[in-house]
Design a protein around this motif. Structure first.
Motif, PDB file in Angstrom:
ATOM      1  N   VAL A 157       2.550   0.623  -8.307  1.00 35.64           N
ATOM      2  CA  VAL A 157       4.042   0.901  -7.661  1.00 35.64           C
ATOM      3  C   VAL A 157       4.121   0.983  -6.225  1.00 35.64           C
ATOM      4  N   LEU A 158       2.930   1.375  -5.578  1.00 34.87           N
ATOM      5  CA  LEU A 158       2.901   1.475  -4.111  1.00 34.87           C
ATOM      6  C   LEU A 158       2.842  -0.069  -3.522  1.00 34.87           C
ATOM      7  N   GLN A 159       2.182  -0.960  -4.029  1.00 33.62           N
ATOM      8  CA  GLN A 159       1.877  -2.233  -3.622  1.00 33.62           C
ATOM      9  C   GLN A 159       3.358  -2.982  -3.979  1.00 33.62           C
ATOM     10  N   LEU A 160       3.973  -2.582  -5.059  1.00 36.43           N
ATOM     11  CA  LEU A 160       5.203  -3.326  -5.225  1.00 36.43           C
ATOM     12  C   LEU A 160       6.197  -2.863  -4.241  1.00 36.43           C
ATOM     13  N   ALA A 161       6.238  -1.712  -3.958  1.00 39.70           N
ATOM     14  CA  ALA A 161       7.152  -1.287  -2.945  1.00 39.70           C
ATOM     15  C   ALA A 161       7.067  -2.054  -1.604  1.00 39.70           C
ATOM     16  N   GLN A 162       5.672  -2.607  -1.413  1.00 39.50           N
ATOM     17  CA  GLN A 162       5.745  -3.105   0.074  1.00 39.50           C
ATOM     18  C   GLN A 162       6.191  -4.606  -0.205  1.00 39.50           C
ATOM     19  N   VAL A 163       6.155  -4.933  -1.265  1.00 33.22           N
ATOM     20  CA  VAL A 163       6.792  -6.485  -1.608  1.00 33.22           C
ATOM     21  C   VAL A 163       8.206  -6.545  -1.398  1.00 33.22           C
ATOM     22  N   HIS A 164       8.978  -5.490  -2.222  1.00 33.98           N
ATOM     23  CA  HIS A 164      10.049  -5.233  -2.187  1.00 33.98           C
ATOM     24  C   HIS A 164      10.969  -4.456  -1.728  1.00 33.98           C
ATOM     25  N   LYS A 165      10.259  -3.728  -0.676  1.00 32.52           N
ATOM     26  CA  LYS A 165      10.938  -2.900   0.229  1.00 32.52           C
ATOM     27  C   LYS A 165      11.624  -1.491  -0.087  1.00 32.52           C
ATOM     28  N   PHE A 166      11.188  -1.059  -1.217  1.00 33.41           N
ATOM     29  CA  PHE A 166      11.749   0.269  -1.560  1.00 33.41           C
ATOM     30  C   PHE A 166      10.669   1.224  -0.851  1.00 33.41           C
ATOM     31  N   ARG A 167      11.176   2.581  -0.959  1.00 31.20           N
ATOM     32  CA  ARG A 167      10.350   3.599  -0.364  1.00 31.20           C
ATOM     33  C   ARG A 167      10.136   4.563  -1.209  1.00 31.20           C
ATOM     34  N   THR A 168       8.897   5.322  -1.017  1.00 33.30           N
ATOM     35  CA  THR A 168       8.189   6.251  -2.177  1.00 33.30           C
ATOM     36  C   THR A 168       7.816   7.412  -1.530  1.00 33.30           C
ATOM     37  N   ILE A 169       8.382   8.575  -2.571  1.00 29.48           N
ATOM     38  CA  ILE A 169       7.914   9.989  -2.232  1.00 29.48           C
ATOM     39  C   ILE A 169       6.778  10.026  -3.297  1.00 29.48           C
ATOM     40  N   ASN A 170       5.506  10.431  -3.030  1.00 30.12           N
ATOM     41  CA  ASN A 170       4.214  10.431  -3.924  1.00 30.12           C
ATOM     42  C   ASN A 170       3.780  11.625  -4.123  1.00 30.12           C
ATOM     43  N   VAL A 171       3.809  12.116  -5.395  1.00 26.69           N
ATOM     44  CA  VAL A 171       3.180  13.460  -5.526  1.00 26.69           C
ATOM     45  C   VAL A 171       1.682  13.181  -6.194  1.00 26.69           C
ATOM     46  N   VAL A 172       0.770  13.822  -5.694  1.00 22.69           N
ATOM     47  CA  VAL A 172      -0.554  13.914  -5.915  1.00 22.69           C
ATOM     48  C   VAL A 172      -0.968  15.338  -6.067  1.00 22.69           C
ATOM     49  N   ARG A 173      -2.230  15.642  -6.920  1.00 14.98           N
ATOM     50  CA  ARG A 173      -2.752  16.953  -6.879  1.00 14.98           C
ATOM     51  C   ARG A 173      -3.747  17.392  -6.302  1.00 14.98           C
ATOM     52  N   ARG A 174      -4.326  16.121  -5.682  1.00 11.37           N
ATOM     53  CA  ARG A 174      -5.449  16.686  -4.551  1.00 11.37           C
ATOM     54  C   ARG A 174      -5.313  16.160  -3.146  1.00 11.37           C
ATOM     55  N   ARG A 175      -5.584  16.869  -2.248  1.00 13.32           N
ATOM     56  CA  ARG A 175      -5.231  16.553  -0.725  1.00 13.32           C
ATOM     57  C   ARG A 175      -5.948  15.159  -0.405  1.00 13.32           C
ATOM     58  N   GLU A 176      -7.173  14.919  -1.044  1.00 12.35           N
ATOM     59  CA  GLU A 176      -7.895  13.800  -0.632  1.00 12.35           C
ATOM     60  C   GLU A 176      -7.390  12.362  -1.235  1.00 12.35           C
ATOM     61  N   GLN A 177      -6.563  12.553  -2.164  1.00  8.39           N
ATOM     62  CA  GLN A 177      -5.728  11.587  -2.706  1.00  8.39           C
ATOM     63  C   GLN A 177      -4.693  10.872  -1.868  1.00  8.39           C
ATOM     64  N   GLU A 178      -4.297  11.672  -0.830  1.00  7.89           N
ATOM     65  CA  GLU A 178      -3.224  11.333   0.048  1.00  7.89           C
ATOM     66  C   GLU A 178      -3.654  10.171   0.936  1.00  7.89           C
ATOM     67  N   GLU A 179      -4.923  10.077   1.278  1.00  2.29           N
ATOM     68  CA  GLU A 179      -5.556   8.840   2.220  1.00  2.29           C
ATOM     69  C   GLU A 179      -5.115   7.766   1.221  1.00  2.29           C
ATOM     70  N   ILE A 180      -5.563   7.880  -0.010  1.00  4.80           N
ATOM     71  CA  ILE A 180      -5.385   6.563  -0.945  1.00  4.80           C
ATOM     72  C   ILE A 180      -3.771   5.862  -0.796  1.00  4.80           C
ATOM     73  N   VAL A 181      -2.887   7.023  -1.091  1.00  2.00           N
ATOM     74  CA  VAL A 181      -1.644   6.490  -0.945  1.00  2.00           C
ATOM     75  C   VAL A 181      -1.095   6.094   0.407  1.00  2.00           C
ATOM     76  N   ARG A 182      -1.534   6.602   1.482  1.00  2.00           N
ATOM     77  CA  ARG A 182      -1.021   6.277   2.707  1.00  2.00           C
ATOM     78  C   ARG A 182      -1.576   4.783   3.020  1.00  2.00           C
ATOM     79  N   SER A 183      -3.058   4.641   2.418  1.00  2.00           N
ATOM     80  CA  SER A 183      -3.514   3.424   2.963  1.00  2.00           C
ATOM     81  C   SER A 183      -2.917   2.139   1.994  1.00  2.00           C
ATOM     82  N   LEU A 184      -2.123   2.356   1.080  1.00  5.79           N
ATOM     83  CA  LEU A 184      -1.338   1.584   0.255  1.00  5.79           C
ATOM     84  C   LEU A 184       0.422   1.464   0.545  1.00  5.79           C
ATOM     85  N   GLY A 185       0.560   2.226   1.549  1.00  2.00           N
ATOM     86  CA  GLY A 185       1.989   2.042   2.310  1.00  2.00           C
ATOM     87  C   GLY A 185       2.782   3.180   1.669  1.00  2.00           C
ATOM     88  N   GLY A 186       2.259   4.326   1.123  1.00  5.08           N
ATOM     89  CA  GLY A 186       3.098   5.139   0.701  1.00  5.08           C
ATOM     90  C   GLY A 186       4.030   6.024   1.850  1.00  5.08           C
TER      91      GLY A 186
END
Length: 334
Positions: A157-186
């Motif tokens: 979904v994050l990668q498709l957001a970069q292609v189609h230019k929609f924006r995302t609010i991303n819910v994760v349960r561990r703080r270390e997952q934030e880096e993964i989400v940010r690296s994919l453009g969250g």
């Protein structure tokens, strides 16, 4: 031919067996495909345990995704040729050396894609595409909230957001997952381990609520997302905890305050890839898959790393897929 078969539902490690079946022959409009690779998805394990939304007549084989090579054409098939590499659309019973399939439910694989990538280019990528591009019809600038944002579907979904230019609010349960989400453009990340989801949704939407949301966790988290929906907003629930081993019914329950739904006319709707694909004209599904394969071929879209087991080692493959796979997808080679 060899086939992985279960005659009763239960623990996959106990009921799945490697057996022999007669070689099938294609009928009119059908194709005989020699299987190469098929993943072990959570849905396969759900099915073997008897908990999936579709249960085949037994004995049956699991498997609804994979890549193979055309072996023989049935009468009237002109769109494919022996030797073509293909992936499967809307097809079951794939954990077999030979599979019969309707020609319209096979899609040629471009030379730019490896067998390993093609084998996992359907279930999760189509789910991500359909949720965002079809069911939610997100346009440039729209916001989407998703739970489990670091999951396989969440990353797509994050990668498709970069292609189609929609924006995302991303819910994760561990703080270390934030880096993964940010690296994919969250765009925005909410970590439920140390943040209050409801207040963050209010803050991020300036108090207006979330218009588009998808959830694969359910339970209290799904209910909390529901409470944060905007008037007329929609939450699509496409999974529940993402675990095939969960047996506690309470974990799947979403306690929703009905007046909230009544007065906002917000909508909480179940979503299942099987029903979505069945409802689509073949042309729509093929266009979806064509876009996905093009994005994969260009590197714009990526899928997880894989670990491949020969079919003779299916028990080891099941063990890893059922709890030790981590971020890797487990594939069985036939």
């Amino acid at each position: 031919m060899k086939a992985l078969i279960f005659s009763n539902t239960g623990d996959p490690h106990e009921v799945l067996q490697l057996g022999e079946l007669p070689d099938p022959k294609p009928g009119k409009g059908e194709v005989l495909v020699r299987m190469v690779l098929s993943p072990i998805n959570p849905s396969d394990l759900h099915m073997i345990r008897g908990r999936y939304g579709y249960q085949p007549e037994l004995p049956a084989s699991p498997g609804a995704e994979g890549v193979g090579v055309v072996e023989r054409l049935g009468e009237g098939v002109e769109t494919l040729a022996p030797g073509n590499r293909v992936m499967f659309l809307r097809t079951w019973n794939l954990w077999r050396e030979l599979v019969i399939c309707r020609a319209e439910d096979l899609f040629p694989i471009p030379l730019t894609l490896s067998d390993e990538t093609a084998a996992i280019a359907y279930t999760n990528p189509v789910t991500a595409w359909a949720l965002t591009r079809s069911s939610h019809s997100l346009q440039e600038g729209d916001w989407l909230l998703q739970t489990a944002a670091a999951s396989s579907v969440g990353k797509l979904v994050l990668q498709l957001a970069q292609v189609h230019k929609f924006r995302t609010i991303n819910v994760v349960r561990r703080r270390e997952q934030e880096e993964i989400v940010r690296s994919l453009g969250g765009d925005e990340v909410v970590c439920t381990a140390d943040e209050d989801l409801r207040s963050r949704m209010t803050e991020l939407t300036d108090g207006h609520g979330v218009t588009h949301a998808i959830d694969c966790v359910a339970g209290e988290l799904g209910a909390e997302v529901t409470r944060g929906l905007a008037p007329g907003g929609t939450l699509l629930v496409y999974g529940a905890l993402s675990t095939h081993r969960q047996t506690d019914p309470a974990k799947f329950t979403m306690p929703i305050f009905s007046p909230k739904l009544i007065y906002t006319t917000a909508k909480v709707q179940g979503w299942w890839i099987v029903r979505w694909t069945a409802a689509q004209p073949t042309s729509v599904l093929r266009a979806c898959v064509g876009e996905i394969l093009s994005l994969l071929g260009s590197g714009t879209l990526t899928v997880p790393e894989v670990h491949v087991f020969p079919v003779s080692e299916y028990r080891a493959a099941l063990r890893v897929a059922d709890g030790e796979a981590g971020d890797k997808k487990i594939l069985v080679r036939f």
